[in-house]
Design a protein around this motif. Structure first.
Motif, PDB file in Angstrom:
ATOM      1  N   PHE A   1       0.883  -1.231  -0.019  1.00  0.00           N
ATOM      2  CA  PHE A   1      -0.081  -0.014   0.104  1.00  0.00           C
ATOM      3  C   PHE A   1       0.934   1.307  -0.004  1.00  0.00           C
ATOM      4  O   PHE A   1       2.135   1.066   0.448  1.00  0.00           O
ATOM      5  N   SER A   2       0.302   2.488  -0.197  1.00  0.00           N
ATOM      6  CA  SER A   2       1.226   3.704  -0.121  1.00  0.00           C
ATOM      7  C   SER A   2       1.493   3.861   1.131  1.00  0.00           C
ATOM      8  O   SER A   2       2.883   4.294   1.177  1.00  0.00           O
ATOM      9  N   VAL A   3       1.068   3.619   2.159  1.00  0.00           N
ATOM     10  CA  VAL A   3       1.619   3.739   3.537  1.00  0.00           C
ATOM     11  C   VAL A   3       2.914   2.928   3.858  1.00  0.00           C
ATOM     12  O   VAL A   3       3.811   3.079   4.738  1.00  0.00           O
ATOM     13  N   ASP A   4       2.862   1.906   3.069  1.00  0.00           N
ATOM     14  CA  ASP A   4       4.130   0.814   3.415  1.00  0.00           C
ATOM     15  C   ASP A   4       5.544   1.482   2.914  1.00  0.00           C
ATOM     16  O   ASP A   4       6.467   0.969   2.901  1.00  0.00           O
ATOM     17  N   ARG A   5       5.371   2.827   2.130  1.00  0.00           N
ATOM     18  CA  ARG A   5       6.834   3.420   2.213  1.00  0.00           C
ATOM     19  C   ARG A   5       7.410   3.937   3.482  1.00  0.00           C
ATOM     20  O   ARG A   5       8.453   4.448   3.660  1.00  0.00           O
ATOM     21  N   TYR A   6       6.373   3.902   4.344  1.00  0.00           N
ATOM     22  CA  TYR A   6       6.945   3.950   5.889  1.00  0.00           C
ATOM     23  C   TYR A   6       7.226   2.839   6.559  1.00  0.00           C
ATOM     24  O   TYR A   6       6.551   1.792   6.060  1.00  0.00           O
ATOM     25  N   SER A   7       8.132   3.031   7.729  1.00  0.00           N
ATOM     26  CA  SER A   7       8.623   1.877   8.193  1.00  0.00           C
ATOM     27  C   SER A   7       8.197   1.321   9.789  1.00  0.00           C
ATOM     28  O   SER A   7       8.357   0.431  10.254  1.00  0.00           O
ATOM     29  N   PHE A   8       7.459   2.480  10.294  1.00  0.00           N
ATOM     30  CA  PHE A   8       7.171   2.434  11.809  1.00  0.00           C
ATOM     31  C   PHE A   8       5.534   2.257  11.765  1.00  0.00           C
ATOM     32  O   PHE A   8       4.739   3.116  11.548  1.00  0.00           O
ATOM     33  N   PRO A   9       4.952   1.185  12.067  1.00  0.00           N
ATOM     34  CA  PRO A   9       5.812  -0.142  12.657  1.00  0.00           C
ATOM     35  C   PRO A   9       6.065  -1.063  11.709  1.00  0.00           C
ATOM     36  O   PRO A   9       5.314  -1.022  10.732  1.00  0.00           O
ATOM     37  N   SER A  10       6.508  -2.279  11.941  1.00  0.00           N
ATOM     38  CA  SER A  10       6.739  -3.083  10.815  1.00  0.00           C
ATOM     39  C   SER A  10       5.498  -4.053  10.623  1.00  0.00           C
ATOM     40  O   SER A  10       5.011  -4.653  11.738  1.00  0.00           O
ATOM     41  N   GLY A  11       4.710  -3.944   9.422  1.00  0.00           N
ATOM     42  CA  GLY A  11       3.573  -4.736   9.291  1.00  0.00           C
ATOM     43  C   GLY A  11       3.801  -6.364   9.529  1.00  0.00           C
ATOM     44  O   GLY A  11       2.868  -6.980   9.796  1.00  0.00           O
ATOM     45  N   HIS A  12       5.019  -6.608   8.939  1.00  0.00           N
ATOM     46  CA  HIS A  12       5.127  -8.119   9.013  1.00  0.00           C
ATOM     47  C   HIS A  12       5.383  -8.463  10.497  1.00  0.00           C
ATOM     48  O   HIS A  12       4.798  -9.535  10.869  1.00  0.00           O
ATOM     49  N   ALA A  13       5.926  -7.632  11.409  1.00  0.00           N
ATOM     50  CA  ALA A  13       6.139  -8.145  12.781  1.00  0.00           C
ATOM     51  C   ALA A  13       4.869  -8.073  13.383  1.00  0.00           C
ATOM     52  O   ALA A  13       4.606  -8.999  14.226  1.00  0.00           O
ATOM     53  N   THR A  14       3.839  -7.159  12.881  1.00  0.00           N
ATOM     54  CA  THR A  14       2.614  -7.185  13.860  1.00  0.00           C
ATOM     55  C   THR A  14       2.001  -8.163  13.540  1.00  0.00           C
ATOM     56  O   THR A  14       1.224  -8.962  14.392  1.00  0.00           O
ATOM     57  N   ARG A  15       1.891  -8.739  12.134  1.00  0.00           N
ATOM     58  CA  ARG A  15       0.907  -9.759  11.617  1.00  0.00           C
ATOM     59  C   ARG A  15       1.603 -10.924  12.334  1.00  0.00           C
ATOM     60  O   ARG A  15       0.764 -11.920  12.660  1.00  0.00           O
ATOM     61  N   ALA A  16       2.883 -11.190  12.176  1.00  0.00           N
ATOM     62  CA  ALA A  16       3.640 -12.398  12.679  1.00  0.00           C
ATOM     63  C   ALA A  16       3.361 -12.622  14.218  1.00  0.00           C
ATOM     64  O   ALA A  16       2.929 -13.750  14.578  1.00  0.00           O
ATOM     65  N   ALA A  17       3.400 -11.505  15.130  1.00  0.00           N
ATOM     66  CA  ALA A  17       2.977 -11.500  16.648  1.00  0.00           C
ATOM     67  C   ALA A  17       1.649 -12.099  16.773  1.00  0.00           C
ATOM     68  O   ALA A  17       1.350 -12.887  17.482  1.00  0.00           O
ATOM     69  N   MET A  18       0.578 -11.340  15.953  1.00  0.00           N
ATOM     70  CA  MET A  18      -0.752 -11.495  16.291  1.00  0.00           C
ATOM     71  C   MET A  18      -1.235 -13.147  15.809  1.00  0.00           C
ATOM     72  O   MET A  18      -1.653 -13.759  16.404  1.00  0.00           O
ATOM     73  N   CYS A  19      -0.666 -13.394  14.630  1.00  0.00           N
ATOM     74  CA  CYS A  19      -0.912 -14.787  13.971  1.00  0.00           C
ATOM     75  C   CYS A  19      -0.303 -16.035  14.808  1.00  0.00           C
ATOM     76  O   CYS A  19      -0.842 -16.804  14.975  1.00  0.00           O
ATOM     77  N   GLY A  20       0.789 -15.531  15.344  1.00  0.00           N
ATOM     78  CA  GLY A  20       1.675 -16.492  16.237  1.00  0.00           C
ATOM     79  C   GLY A  20       0.676 -16.877  17.410  1.00  0.00           C
ATOM     80  O   GLY A  20       0.584 -17.974  17.627  1.00  0.00           O
ATOM     81  N   ARG A  21       0.308 -15.696  18.048  1.00  0.00           N
ATOM     82  CA  ARG A  21      -0.540 -15.899  19.308  1.00  0.00           C
ATOM     83  C   ARG A  21      -1.676 -16.623  19.021  1.00  0.00           C
ATOM     84  O   ARG A  21      -2.233 -17.557  19.754  1.00  0.00           O
ATOM     85  N   PHE A  22      -2.321 -16.239  17.723  1.00  0.00           N
ATOM     86  CA  PHE A  22      -3.841 -16.655  17.486  1.00  0.00           C
ATOM     87  C   PHE A  22      -3.438 -18.284  17.158  1.00  0.00           C
ATOM     88  O   PHE A  22      -4.296 -19.071  17.703  1.00  0.00           O
ATOM     89  N   LEU A  23      -2.373 -18.677  16.436  1.00  0.00           N
ATOM     90  CA  LEU A  23      -2.240 -20.122  15.878  1.00  0.00           C
ATOM     91  C   LEU A  23      -2.032 -20.685  17.316  1.00  0.00           C
ATOM     92  O   LEU A  23      -2.504 -21.932  17.653  1.00  0.00           O
ATOM     93  N   LEU A  24      -1.250 -20.394  18.347  1.00  0.00           N
ATOM     94  CA  LEU A  24      -1.085 -21.212  19.690  1.00  0.00           C
ATOM     95  C   LEU A  24      -2.019 -21.155  20.403  1.00  0.00           C
ATOM     96  O   LEU A  24      -2.193 -22.091  21.198  1.00  0.00           O
ATOM     97  N   ALA A  25      -3.093 -20.137  20.311  1.00  0.00           N
ATOM     98  CA  ALA A  25      -4.296 -20.179  21.030  1.00  0.00           C
ATOM     99  C   ALA A  25      -5.296 -21.078  20.571  1.00  0.00           C
ATOM    100  O   ALA A  25      -6.108 -21.628  21.353  1.00  0.00           O
ATOM    101  N   HIS A  26      -5.428 -21.080  19.376  1.00  0.00           N
ATOM    102  CA  HIS A  26      -6.643 -21.807  18.596  1.00  0.00           C
ATOM    103  C   HIS A  26      -6.515 -23.154  18.001  1.00  0.00           C
ATOM    104  O   HIS A  26      -7.358 -23.669  17.685  1.00  0.00           O
ATOM    105  N   LEU A  27      -4.978 -23.325  17.706  1.00  0.00           N
ATOM    106  CA  LEU A  27      -4.737 -24.517  16.890  1.00  0.00           C
ATOM    107  C   LEU A  27      -4.036 -25.552  18.044  1.00  0.00           C
ATOM    108  O   LEU A  27      -3.323 -25.166  18.721  1.00  0.00           O
ATOM    109  N   VAL A  28      -4.563 -26.769  17.830  1.00  0.00           N
ATOM    110  CA  VAL A  28      -4.016 -27.814  18.696  1.00  0.00           C
ATOM    111  C   VAL A  28      -2.551 -28.145  18.169  1.00  0.00           C
ATOM    112  O   VAL A  28      -2.871 -29.040  17.278  1.00  0.00           O
ATOM    113  N   LEU A  29      -1.730 -27.830  18.682  1.00  0.00           N
ATOM    114  CA  LEU A  29      -0.374 -27.968  18.216  1.00  0.00           C
ATOM    115  C   LEU A  29       0.335 -28.939  18.988  1.00  0.00           C
ATOM    116  O   LEU A  29       0.456 -28.511  20.188  1.00  0.00           O
TER     117      LEU A  29
END
Ligand SMILES: CC(C)=CCC/C(C)=C/COP(=O)(O)O
Length: 286
Positions: free
Chosen positions: A196-224
């Motif tokens: 997106f056009s806002v992705d020319r900016y770096s703060f915060p890292s969208g990959h880091a927010t997604r990884a942290a959120m999805c990581g917590r989501f997977l650990l909480a909702h998938l039986v792994l």
């Protein structure tokens, strides 16, 4: 022997500073004004103390004029209060700019895959693979596919909420990026796909927010199994590290991104769409 506190009644709080007069030590507050009942030798010390004198010299002429006298504390508008107000923000500013300098230096040192001819340029393809694994498009597409394919109500509920969480993440990260407008590091080559056009900016890292959120989501909702749970955590960490190694982000962008993603998961839990809520919403719109 009277305690130092007893020498100066009626004042509390602030950071205590030892002041000496006639060989005796007193406690003075840096942040609270001296009241009218302050002993005269303390008032005198404010004028003679070199630090205070220096701070007062940097006062604006208007404020100096406004204080009425050189020992403004005697009239109840004491310099110690001004000093407290002036000193703290400048300390914060110094601390912040030091942190920023360390951040820029460290990020540059770690940006070893920023281009093919960087010192770790050969690892760049692997880092780009990690980038794709944390990109919004595969996550949205994969979740939508699982939602479509899921034949259990529980599975659909989990996938729908993950999908909503991913959209929420894109919106929140977009808002923060647009507000902060921090440029990506100078050594970054802007060759990311689907941005997106806002992705020319770096703060915060969208990959880091997604990884942290999805990581917590997977650990909480998938039986792994335990090894898979470790793998999820490892993936989250590697996605964050790859952002700095690729030169996409500074370290603080990723650290804040992890924290933001962690909090976003709490938001997803708070706004959790249950089948009943969905039915209610669909019933209202029908
Ligand atoms: C087009 C879609 C759906 C998402 C964009 C994902 C993206 C490219 C985010 C930028 O991440 P960083 O802030 O970590 O560089």
């Amino acid at each position: 022997m009277p305690s130092p506190k007893a020498k100066n009644p009626g004042r509390s709080g602030g950071s205590p500073v030892l002041g000496s007069s006639n060989g005796r030590y007193e406690f003075m507050s840096l942040t609270k004004p001296l009241n009218r009942s302050s002993p005269p030798h303390l008032l005198q010390r404010q004028g003679s103390d070199p630090t205070t004198a220096r701070l007062r010299a940097s006062e604006s002429p208007t404020r100096r004029r406004g204080s009425g006298s050189s020992t403004g504390s005697a009239s109840g508008q004491g310099p110690p209060e001004e000093d407290g107000i002036r000193l703290n923000p400048s300390l914060i500013r110094v601390a912040l700019s030091s942190l920023l300098a360390i951040d820029l230096w460290l990020s540059k040192q770690l940006g070893v895959c920023a281009c093919e001819d960087s010192s770790w340029g050969s690892v760049r393809p692997l880092m780009k693979l990690l980038e794709i694994s944390g990109h919004g498009i595969p996550w949205l597409a994969g979740t939508a596919y699982c939602l479509y394919k899921s034949d259990s109500a529980a599975g659909q509920e989990v996938m729908l909420n993950l999908f909503m969480g991913l959209l929420l993440d894109l919106i929140l990260v977009g808002i923060v990026k647009a507000l902060v407008r921090r440029r990506r590091p100078a050594h970054n080559r802007m060759d990311m796909f689907a941005t997106f056009s806002v992705d020319r900016y770096s703060f915060p890292s969208g990959h880091a927010t997604r990884a942290a959120m999805c990581g917590r989501f997977l650990l909480a909702h998938l039986v792994l199994a335990a090894p898979l749970r470790v793998l999820v955590l490892l993936w989250v960490g590697l996605v964050g590290l790859s952002r700095v190694m690729l030169g996409r982000h500074n370290v603080t962008d990723v650290v804040f991104g992890f924290w933001m993603g962690y909090c976003q998961y709490n938001l997803v839990e708070m706004l959790w769409l249950s089948p009943q809520t969905l039915q209610g919403l669909l019933g209202q719109s029908a």
